[in-house]
Design a protein around this motif. Sequence first.
Motif, PDB file in Angstrom:
ATOM      1  N   ASP A 148      14.756 -11.823 -50.515  1.00 46.82           N
ATOM      2  CA  ASP A 148      16.169 -12.120 -50.247  1.00 46.82           C
ATOM      3  C   ASP A 148      16.626 -11.536 -48.923  1.00 46.82           C
ATOM      4  N   PHE A 149      15.684 -11.324 -47.993  1.00 49.78           N
ATOM      5  CA  PHE A 149      16.028 -10.815 -46.672  1.00 49.78           C
ATOM      6  C   PHE A 149      15.196 -11.526 -45.625  1.00 49.78           C
ATOM      7  N   ALA A 150      15.733 -11.573 -44.415  1.00 45.07           N
ATOM      8  CA  ALA A 150      15.050 -12.192 -43.278  1.00 45.07           C
ATOM      9  C   ALA A 150      15.602 -11.566 -42.006  1.00 45.07           C
ATOM     10  N   PHE A 151      14.992 -11.863 -40.870  1.00 44.01           N
ATOM     11  CA  PHE A 151      15.462 -11.333 -39.597  1.00 44.01           C
ATOM     12  C   PHE A 151      16.918 -11.733 -39.350  1.00 44.01           C
ATOM     13  N   ASP A 152      17.704 -10.800 -38.824  1.00 47.04           N
ATOM     14  CA  ASP A 152      19.058 -11.091 -38.369  1.00 47.04           C
ATOM     15  C   ASP A 152      19.461 -10.043 -37.346  1.00 47.04           C
ATOM     16  N   CYS A 153      20.748  -9.963 -37.022  1.00 47.62           N
ATOM     17  CA  CYS A 153      21.209  -9.044 -35.975  1.00 47.62           C
ATOM     18  C   CYS A 153      21.273  -7.588 -36.434  1.00 47.62           C
ATOM     19  N   GLY A 154      20.947  -7.330 -37.713  1.00 45.74           N
ATOM     20  CA  GLY A 154      20.957  -5.941 -38.183  1.00 45.74           C
ATOM     21  C   GLY A 154      20.014  -5.056 -37.392  1.00 45.74           C
ATOM     22  N   VAL A 155      18.892  -5.612 -36.976  1.00 46.34           N
ATOM     23  CA  VAL A 155      17.981  -4.945 -36.031  1.00 46.34           C
ATOM     24  C   VAL A 155      17.582  -5.976 -34.984  1.00 46.34           C
ATOM     25  N   SER A 156      17.767  -5.626 -33.726  1.00 49.32           N
ATOM     26  CA  SER A 156      17.382  -6.500 -32.620  1.00 49.32           C
ATOM     27  C   SER A 156      16.474  -5.714 -31.676  1.00 49.32           C
ATOM     28  N   LEU A 157      15.745  -6.447 -30.853  1.00 47.07           N
ATOM     29  CA  LEU A 157      14.876  -5.825 -29.855  1.00 47.07           C
ATOM     30  C   LEU A 157      15.491  -6.053 -28.480  1.00 47.07           C
ATOM     31  N   GLU A 158      15.859  -4.980 -27.820  1.00 50.38           N
ATOM     32  CA  GLU A 158      16.465  -5.034 -26.489  1.00 50.38           C
ATOM     33  C   GLU A 158      15.370  -4.934 -25.429  1.00 50.38           C
ATOM     34  N   VAL A 159      15.318  -5.919 -24.557  1.00 49.82           N
ATOM     35  CA  VAL A 159      14.350  -5.926 -23.460  1.00 49.82           C
ATOM     36  C   VAL A 159      15.087  -5.585 -22.176  1.00 49.82           C
ATOM     37  N   ARG A 160      14.656  -4.545 -21.495  1.00 48.13           N
ATOM     38  CA  ARG A 160      15.309  -4.086 -20.274  1.00 48.13           C
ATOM     39  C   ARG A 160      14.567  -4.655 -19.062  1.00 48.13           C
ATOM     40  N   VAL A 161      15.297  -5.388 -18.227  1.00 48.82           N
ATOM     41  CA  VAL A 161      14.665  -6.135 -17.131  1.00 48.82           C
ATOM     42  C   VAL A 161      15.170  -5.640 -15.779  1.00 48.82           C
ATOM     43  N   ALA A 162      14.370  -5.905 -14.743  1.00 45.59           N
ATOM     44  CA  ALA A 162      14.669  -5.390 -13.406  1.00 45.59           C
ATOM     45  C   ALA A 162      15.654  -6.263 -12.643  1.00 45.59           C
TER      46      ALA A 162
END
Length: 300
Positions: free
Chosen positions: A223-237
């Motif tokens: 009853d769970f799936a990926f959502d905005c509760g945990v996100s991966l932040e990519v830091r770019v130049a």
Amino acid sequence: MSQKIVPNIWFDRNAGEAGEFYAGILPGASAHVSATYPDDVADWQADFAGEALTVDLDVDGYLLTLINAGSEFRPNPSVSFMLNFDPLRFDGDRDAARSSLDAVWAALADGGTVRMELDEYPFSPRYGWVEDRYGVNWQLILTSPEGESRPFLIPQLTFTEAVDGKAREAAVFYASLFPDAGVGYLAVHPPQSTGAEPGTIMFGEFRLADQWFSMMDGGPDHDFAFDCGVSLEVRVADQDELDHYWDALTAVPEAEVCGWLADKYGLSWQIVPENMGELMERPGAYAKMMEMKKLIIDDF
């Protein structure tokens, strides 16, 4: 090398409290407010004006960002955090490693929900999975000093529901986008497996930008799936790099907001400039960001 991918965890108005809690129980951890809401936020965010926006949690040199927001989202077991208690981190003292694991477990389980009891399993003499009082999921494992060294903290992605069976494919896809990347150890469910599709990933590892991640196929019936509760932040130049990751990852147009996107597996990402803090100090920057989907650096 600075950490390129930073997991962000959503909290319901208590990120500061959570940061203090984690800093007090996790080995080698510290926390501090890294950004605050401006005083001129939109009316619907008026309660947050001047309050903490993000809290940076450093866990043994690994950065997590805690987002101080509302109740719109909550972390769930689709993204959990492995804590590897390697005796080598305790001068080879296995008993000390186990004692440290048990102490962290007790603190995380207090007010939380145990998903797998802390016990001996075929893959480890001491392992447990717990969802803490804030909804964040942790897997604690006593590892073997004879095995290949891994960081203390590793994010784990669990592919469920419509993307069950996609863990291997996703790892290959992600590794194709980042430098210093590749797919490592894979363990699959055997033909005689019950409760899981044979050949799907029971446990696997991959690297992105020289950072370790693990993954598994969790089954279609959770009853769970990926959502905005945990996100991966990519830091770019720069904008070119930002465009590279944005264009490759975004797959859900309605999820595009303020630098956030969802990929074809439903996983949430934030693609942001390395100097985001500096950009946000410019006049009107917060309001400009709120109007953007993909971030345009020159428009700040």
